[in-house]
Design an enzyme around this catalytic site. Structure first.
Site, short mmCIF file in Angstrom:
data_model
loop_
_atom_site.label_atom_id
_atom_site.label_comp_id
_atom_site.label_asym_id
_atom_site.label_seq_id
_atom_site.Cartn_x
_atom_site.Cartn_y
_atom_site.Cartn_z
CG HIS A 116 17.84 40.57 42.12
ND1 HIS A 116 18.06 40.44 43.47
CD2 HIS A 116 17.12 41.72 41.97
CE1 HIS A 116 17.50 41.45 44.11
NE2 HIS A 116 16.92 42.24 43.23
CB SER A 175 13.98 42.91 44.04
OG SER A 175 14.97 43.90 44.13
CG ASP A 180 20.63 38.21 43.57
OD1 ASP A 180 21.20 39.11 42.91
OD2 ASP A 180 19.81 38.45 44.47
#
Length: 480
Positions: free
Chosen positions: A457, A196, A404
């Site tokens: 994610h 991320s 994601d």
């Protein structure tokens, strides 16, 4: 490659709390500054509350001072490799947010413990060993960064006002000091890793380390490369590709997608007319119906504390003992976020604090992802750093959970292609137990891109077996 000039910071320590500390009145601030201690401290942890028996791995926690005049200290968890400590790689692992705690990486992604997902009725949540921990193949140094994350703290409230460049310089300072204290790991291959928003700053930190190596600065870190998952990179890729990804996932219709393309002309970041702004609002409303971190999962309560007002915050910051004043919303047991809920209570227990060696008075309430502290997003794109580092020959693995919608793989593929590297191993499936675990492509300059089938994610949370196999092969210099 020239970097944006930044004023470097150094280190120190004292008492304080990462929660909008600017609200503290001077008298309280002086009270909290009345004690002093050494600039660094470490603890060897042999037992953890809620874990049955002694830990079957080496765990060290501690603080490293990275800025003396403001008393900024970063907290770390170090887990030695369970395979070959002297020769296995060492990975510095960061978590995104910014300002989510790295404990998420340790307990939910790649570390050696995980929570028992049982209904919580008070007391201490239970932990068990994670057999798919990446510490089976590498030593991992988990770091709470930037300051304000997890148990990292500063004496001066102004020190929490950091950004991409300043926090990355603090990580470099942290590493230099940590390696001076742990010289036995200097010869190990060193990698940076994270998911991320950590993927935004990891190439920048690697750049700083690389420049230090070129200047023969001590300690000489044995940097080999980095790996980033669903990484934030550049909004013109990360955000723009949310729209075609939402269309491909079946979240928006053909007509809405066509309206967006016609009205926005490919720029979904900065709408230039009312028609574009209107269709983007419609798309965001539709996306809000699903969990964009993994489109197939239930949309659940996010286990973060409820905000509280300034008056209660001031009172809370002055408490000496740990008070759970802002308990998170409780997700249902079948929600993906339930482990985050358990972590809140486990981390805010005095037994846990004592076992981890957390300094009293530095962090009153542990919060998985803290909101409200200033952060400057001063690096518009990490692509120049990716280009520079791969051109210098550092190994890079970029991986994407393919479900994601926060940082969709279409955008990640697009910025990788913008580097214009020749393909050395064309797009193909990679396998685990005879089944496709995802798809991969390898480029010149040691750059590999891989998808994780069914991943979200933070891919190792959703597909731990596949991610374990991927990391093991890549760290062993084997093709996926």
């Amino acid at each position: 490659m020239s970097l944006k000039p930044v004023q470097a910071r150094t280190a120190g320590r004292c008492h304080l709390l990462p929660l909008l500390l600017l609200h503290l009145v001077p008298a309280v601030l002086l009270l909290l500054l009345s004690s002093s201690a050494s600039a660094s401290a470490s603890t060897v942890v042999t037992h953890l509350p809620g874990f049955d028996g002694p830990l079957p791995f080496y765990l060290e926690t501690g603080y490293v001072s990275v800025e003396e005049d403001t008393g900024t200290e970063l907290f770390y968890y170090f887990v030695e490799s369970e395979r070959s400590v002297s020769t296995d790689p060492l990975i510095l692992w960061l978590t995104g947010g910014p300002r989510c705690t790295v404990f998420s990486g340790l307990a939910f992604e790649v570390g050696p413990v995980k929570f028992v997902l049982a209904p919580y009725s008070g007391g201490l949540p239970q932990l068990v060993y994670n057999p798919l921990s990446w510490t089976k193949m590498a030593s991992i140094l988990f770091l709470d960064s930037p300051v304000g994350s997890g148990f990292s703290y500063a004496r001066d409230p102004k020190a929490y006002d950091v950004g991409d460049y300043s926090s990355s310089l603090q990580v470099q300072t942290f590493l230099n000091k940590w390696f001076i204290d742990h010289p036995q790991y200097l010869s190990n291959p060193f990698y940076l890793g994270g998911d991320s928003y950590a993927g935004m700053v990891i190439p920048l930190i690697a750049q700083y380390i690389s420049e230090g190596i070129e200047k023969r600065q001590q300690p000489l870190i044995n940097l080999k490369g980095y790996l980033v998952g669903n990484p934030k990179t550049d909004p013109k890729f990360d955000i723009n590709f949310r729209i075609p990804s939402a269309h491909g996932f079946g979240i928006i219709s053909d007509q809405i997608y066509e309206d967006a393309m016609k009205s926005c002309k490919g720029d979904y970041v900065n709408p230039t007319n009312q028609l574009c702004a209107g269709v983007l609002r419609k798309i965001e409303n539709l996306i809000s119906e699903i969990a964009d971190a993994h489109i197939l999962y239930k949309k659940c309560v996010v286990a973060v504390p409820k905000p509280f007002d300034d008056a209660s915050r001031r009172k809370f910051l002055m408490e000496e003992s740990i008070k759970i004043n802002a308990a998170p919303g409780r997700p249902s047991l079948d929600c993906f976020t339930y482990g985050y809920y358990l972590a809140y209570f486990w981390m805010n227990d005095n037994l846990t604090r004592n076992s981890l060696g957390v300094k009293e008075g530095t962090t009153s309430e542990w919060i998985r992802c803290i909101k409200g502290l200033p952060y400057t997003f001063d690096m518009p794109s990490s692509i120049p750093y990716h280009l520079n580092l791969t051109t210098r020959g550092y190994r890079v693995l970029v991986y994407s959970g393919d479900h994601d919608l926060e940082v969709p793989l279409l955008g990640t593929q697009a910025w990788i292609r913008s580097l214009n590297f020749p393909i050395v191993d064309d797009w193909r499936a990679w396998h685990l137990d005879g089944q496709a675990a995802g798809f991969t492509i390898a480029y010149a300059n040691n750059l590999t891109f891989a998808t994780i089938k069914g991943g979200g994610h933070t891919a190792p949370e959703y597909q731990p077996e596949e991610c374990f196999a991927m990391a093991q092969r890549w760290l062993n210099n084997e093709p996926l």
